[in-house]
Design a protein around this motif. Structure first.
Motif, PDB file in Angstrom:
ATOM      1  N   ARG A 183       0.762  -1.324   0.034  1.00 40.49           N
ATOM      2  CA  ARG A 183      -0.004   0.300   0.102  1.00 40.49           C
ATOM      3  C   ARG A 183       0.762   1.002  -0.186  1.00 40.49           C
ATOM      4  O   ARG A 183       1.838   1.220   0.304  1.00 40.49           O
ATOM      5  N   ILE A 235       2.682   6.922   3.913  1.00 43.84           N
ATOM      6  CA  ILE A 235       2.998   8.212   4.085  1.00 43.84           C
ATOM      7  C   ILE A 235       4.350   8.516   4.921  1.00 43.84           C
ATOM      8  O   ILE A 235       4.533   7.824   6.048  1.00 43.84           O
ATOM      9  N   LYS A 257       6.855  11.787   6.436  1.00 42.91           N
ATOM     10  CA  LYS A 257       6.800  13.158   6.883  1.00 42.91           C
ATOM     11  C   LYS A 257       8.040  13.619   6.946  1.00 42.91           C
ATOM     12  O   LYS A 257       9.100  12.938   7.686  1.00 42.91           O
ATOM     13  N   VAL A 295       4.822  -1.719  11.281  1.00 39.29           N
ATOM     14  CA  VAL A 295       4.285  -0.539  10.627  1.00 39.29           C
ATOM     15  C   VAL A 295       2.862  -0.251  10.784  1.00 39.29           C
ATOM     16  O   VAL A 295       2.133  -1.195  10.730  1.00 39.29           O
ATOM     17  N   ALA A 296       2.648   0.987  11.008  1.00 45.03           N
ATOM     18  CA  ALA A 296       1.330   1.292  11.343  1.00 45.03           C
ATOM     19  C   ALA A 296       0.282   1.628   9.962  1.00 45.03           C
ATOM     20  O   ALA A 296       0.956   2.023   9.027  1.00 45.03           O
ATOM     21  N   LYS A 297      -0.833   1.676  10.124  1.00 49.07           N
ATOM     22  CA  LYS A 297      -1.724   1.906   9.055  1.00 49.07           C
ATOM     23  C   LYS A 297      -2.407   3.174   9.225  1.00 49.07           C
ATOM     24  O   LYS A 297      -2.470   3.716  10.529  1.00 49.07           O
ATOM     25  N   ALA A 298      -2.551   3.979   8.138  1.00 45.80           N
ATOM     26  CA  ALA A 298      -3.298   5.250   8.338  1.00 45.80           C
ATOM     27  C   ALA A 298      -4.006   5.548   7.074  1.00 45.80           C
ATOM     28  O   ALA A 298      -3.885   5.060   6.120  1.00 45.80           O
ATOM     29  N   TRP A 299      -4.877   6.623   7.363  1.00 48.42           N
ATOM     30  CA  TRP A 299      -5.710   7.049   6.154  1.00 48.42           C
ATOM     31  C   TRP A 299      -5.016   8.217   5.502  1.00 48.42           C
ATOM     32  O   TRP A 299      -4.714   9.309   6.324  1.00 48.42           O
ATOM     33  N   THR A 310     -12.255  11.827   5.442  1.00 45.38           N
ATOM     34  CA  THR A 310     -12.561  10.428   5.788  1.00 45.38           C
ATOM     35  C   THR A 310     -13.629   9.605   4.680  1.00 45.38           C
ATOM     36  O   THR A 310     -13.685   8.456   4.657  1.00 45.38           O
ATOM     37  N   ARG A 311     -13.805  10.381   3.674  1.00 45.45           N
ATOM     38  CA  ARG A 311     -14.507   9.895   2.785  1.00 45.45           C
ATOM     39  C   ARG A 311     -13.690   9.600   1.424  1.00 45.45           C
ATOM     40  O   ARG A 311     -13.660   8.540   0.745  1.00 45.45           O
ATOM     41  N   LEU A 346      -6.228   4.101   2.013  1.00 49.79           N
ATOM     42  CA  LEU A 346      -5.600   3.422   3.040  1.00 49.79           C
ATOM     43  C   LEU A 346      -3.970   3.061   2.851  1.00 49.79           C
ATOM     44  O   LEU A 346      -3.829   2.806   1.761  1.00 49.79           O
ATOM     45  N   ALA A 399       1.660   4.274   7.563  1.00 50.10           N
ATOM     46  CA  ALA A 399       2.474   5.498   8.205  1.00 50.10           C
ATOM     47  C   ALA A 399       3.656   4.841   8.745  1.00 50.10           C
ATOM     48  O   ALA A 399       3.946   3.920   9.436  1.00 50.10           O
ATOM     49  N   ARG A 435       3.448  16.265   4.615  1.00 52.39           N
ATOM     50  CA  ARG A 435       3.639  14.665   4.504  1.00 52.39           C
ATOM     51  C   ARG A 435       3.462  14.566   2.917  1.00 52.39           C
ATOM     52  O   ARG A 435       2.999  15.040   2.263  1.00 52.39           O
ATOM     53  N   MET A 447      -6.731   1.633 -15.227  1.00 54.30           N
ATOM     54  CA  MET A 447      -7.533   1.715 -14.092  1.00 54.30           C
ATOM     55  C   MET A 447      -8.229   3.057 -14.107  1.00 54.30           C
ATOM     56  O   MET A 447      -9.390   3.228 -13.791  1.00 54.30           O
ATOM     57  N   GLU A 480     -12.201   4.162 -14.572  1.00 54.81           N
ATOM     58  CA  GLU A 480     -12.933   4.517 -13.532  1.00 54.81           C
ATOM     59  C   GLU A 480     -13.353   5.706 -13.859  1.00 54.81           C
ATOM     60  O   GLU A 480     -14.510   6.188 -13.372  1.00 54.81           O
TER      61      GLU A 480
END
Lengths: 277, 265
Positions: free
Chosen positions: B91, B94, B96, B138-142, B147-148, B152, B155, B192, B257, B261
């Motif tokens: 994925r 992100i 910074k 490794v963390a996940k972040a949006w 938030t719409r 994903l 981070a 970021r 793609m 789309e």
């Protein structure tokens, strides 16, 4: 022109069609079916793996009906039918059928609006009229849901237009809210630090949007707080269970007391609880 | 050609321990299947690499008693080779800067970042990985305006640096060069960056450091949007370059793609 006359005019070419014309018409139909199957098989290979199931169904249906319509029209024209008369007949018939089946027509029209709105698609988890489940098909007259206890529910499209539909799968992430009452003597900032450290260590919980501990109010039960953490939508239920387990363990380890009621489980649709943007 | 970072031939009931800062993987070739036992870090090993260090590989014949999860890989064929490749995160990541960077108009600074690598275990010549995992937490972040709309991502805490990084012994991170072009009329503030890692391959230079191709992110004046360009060659002096990780997705598939789309919504 009344319907009887129209039908007579429609059927008149059949009397003049010879055997060779019938053969050609049958040939068109066979070729149409073969071509349709060929296109379907090609689309199945590509569309199923590249698009969402809902779009795949729509594309396949649209292609299937278009091919069949064209070849049926070609076959009929071989028999001497005039497309203008056919369309007029279709108009008269649709009015007649429409009067006879208003509910079905209403569902059909509602279905068209629903398709245009794109409120949900096959595979989404939705709630409508207190029924929750996964959308297994979106059809002309109704959608079919499979509830979480494995019941098959048919919901007419008309109902969907008239009532509130909650789509739990629309967005990829969702917020888990755990509400609770801490006793009045609790060091809330310390609890906040503990909870933030707790979720930061676990990869299941997102670091952005940041998890937050909201202080909602102080009342006779204690300090009402809400811990909100964002998770992947597909892991919502597992994440919520895990979070509650982890929080209980931390509270026990650090001697943090909850006032009765110990934990207020979030409501059915905690996704739109205040406060959060 | 793709080069594995570790390769071993195993007889039935033989295995390999892969010890990393995140977890232990115990990979076994059994009579009819391959199995990966995933254990918490430090379950059996005395020495655990630090975060960012390369995992350690040891032959083993002892199946762990306690494991959190196991994967059974059944091919129906007798395969004896385990190959370990590295890949970029599946994925976007992100990253910074330590402090927000201000980039004036018409400037083209170069910055660098370290990204975590994923380890992919392949059996025989299979192109499909039996198991893929990070070797450090490794963390996940949006990442998105709200938030719409967004995506994903992972981070990563490692910060953007302004100088080309020197090789670090035993590192298990991949360096990326970011070229930021501000073609807009106003100064941009960079807090970021979302790096599209699934579209990037991994190269090993001189058997000691991992690099990916340079990424150019340009802020256009008209239209008011960001554009991403991918380089074709690693911009770093080297004598030996080996491709050790394929991109998860080809760039053509991304373009296609996006076009699809745009047409079908």
């Amino acid at each position: 022109m009344n319907p009887i006359e129209l039908l007579q005019q429609l059927m008149q070419p059949l009397t003049g069609a010879d055997g060779w014309a019938w053969m050609r018409a049958a040939g068109y139909l066979v070729v149409g079916f073969l071509l349709r199957n060929l296109i379907m098989s090609g689309m199945r290979k590509y569309v199923d793996s590249h698009t969402h199931p809902h779009k795949a169904i729509l594309f396949k249906r649209a292609a299937s009906y278009t091919v069949l319509f064209l070849f049926v029209m070609a076959a009929l024209s071989e028999l001497g039918f005039r497309s203008g008369v056919l369309l007029a007949a279709a108009g008269v018939l649709s009015v007649a059928i429409g009067f006879a089946s208003q509910t079905s027509t209403s569902n059909f029209i509602s279905g068209l609006f629903l398709l245009g709105e794109k409120s949900f698609k096959v595979g989404d988890n939705i709630s409508v009229n207190a029924t929750r489940g996964e959308v297994v098909s979106v059809d002309w007259l109704a959608i079919k849901l499979r509830t979480f206890d494995n019941l098959y529910v048919r919901v007419p499209n008309d109902d969907l237009i008239k009532s509130h539909v909650i789509n739990f799968s629309k967005f990829p992430i969702r917020r888990v809210d755990v509400s609770m009452h801490l006793t009045h003597d609790t060091d809330v900032p310390e609890v906040e630090k503990l909870l933030l450290a707790l979720v930061r260590e676990h990869e299941r919980f997102l670091v952005e949007p940041e998890p937050k501990l909201f202080r909602n109010q102080i009342n006779h039960l204690g300090v009402s707080v809400q811990f909100s953490v964002w998770v992947e939508q597909s892991e919502f239920f597992d994440s919520r269970s895990l979070l509650i387990d982890m929080m209980l363990f931390t509270f026990k380890t650090h001697g943090i007391k909850l006032s009765a009621p110990a934990i207020v489980a979030p409501g059915l649709d905690s996704g739109y609880n205040m406060p959060y943007p | 050609m793709l080069y594995p970072i570790y390769e071993i031939q195993l007889l039935p009931k033989q295995g390999v321990q892969i010890i990393s800062a995140l977890q232990e993987l115990h990979v076994f070739r059994l009579e009819h299947e391959w199995r990966v036992f995933i254990c918490a870090a430090g379950t059996t090993a005395d020495k655990v690499p630090a975060a960012g260090e390369a995992p350690l590989f040891f032959p083993t014949e002892q199946i762990p008693e306690h494991y959190t999860k196991s994967v059974v890989w059944l091919t129906g064929e007798q395969e004896s080779t385990l190959r370990c490749y590295v890949t970029m995160p599946d994925r976007p990541v992100i990253v910074k800067p330590t402090e927000p960077l201000f980039i004036p108009k018409d400037c083209k600074p170069h910055v660098y970042c370290n990204l975590p690598l994923q380890l992919a275990l392949h059996v025989g010549n299979s192109k499909e990985a039996m198991h893929t995992s990070f070797c450090e937490p490794v963390a996940k972040a949006w990442f998105g305006k709200n938030t719409r709309s967004g995506e994903l991502c992972y981070a990563f805490e490692e910060r953007i640096v302004l100088e080309q990084p020197e090789p670090v012994a035993n590192s298990f991170r991949v360096h990326a060069e970011l070229r930021i072009q501000n073609r807009d009329n106003v100064t941009i503030k960079l807090e970021r960056i979302n790096i599209p890692t699934p579209y990037l391959p991994v190269y090993r230079l001189d058997q000691r450091e991992y690099w990916t191709v340079p990424i150019t992110i340009s802020k256009e004046r008209v239209p008011d949007e960001l554009r991403v360009h991918y380089g074709k060659l690693v911009n770093r002096k080297h004598e030996l370059i080996e491709k050790v990780g394929e991109a998860h997705h080809s760039l053509e598939s991304r373009t296609f793609m996006r076009a699809l789309e745009a047409i079908i919504g």
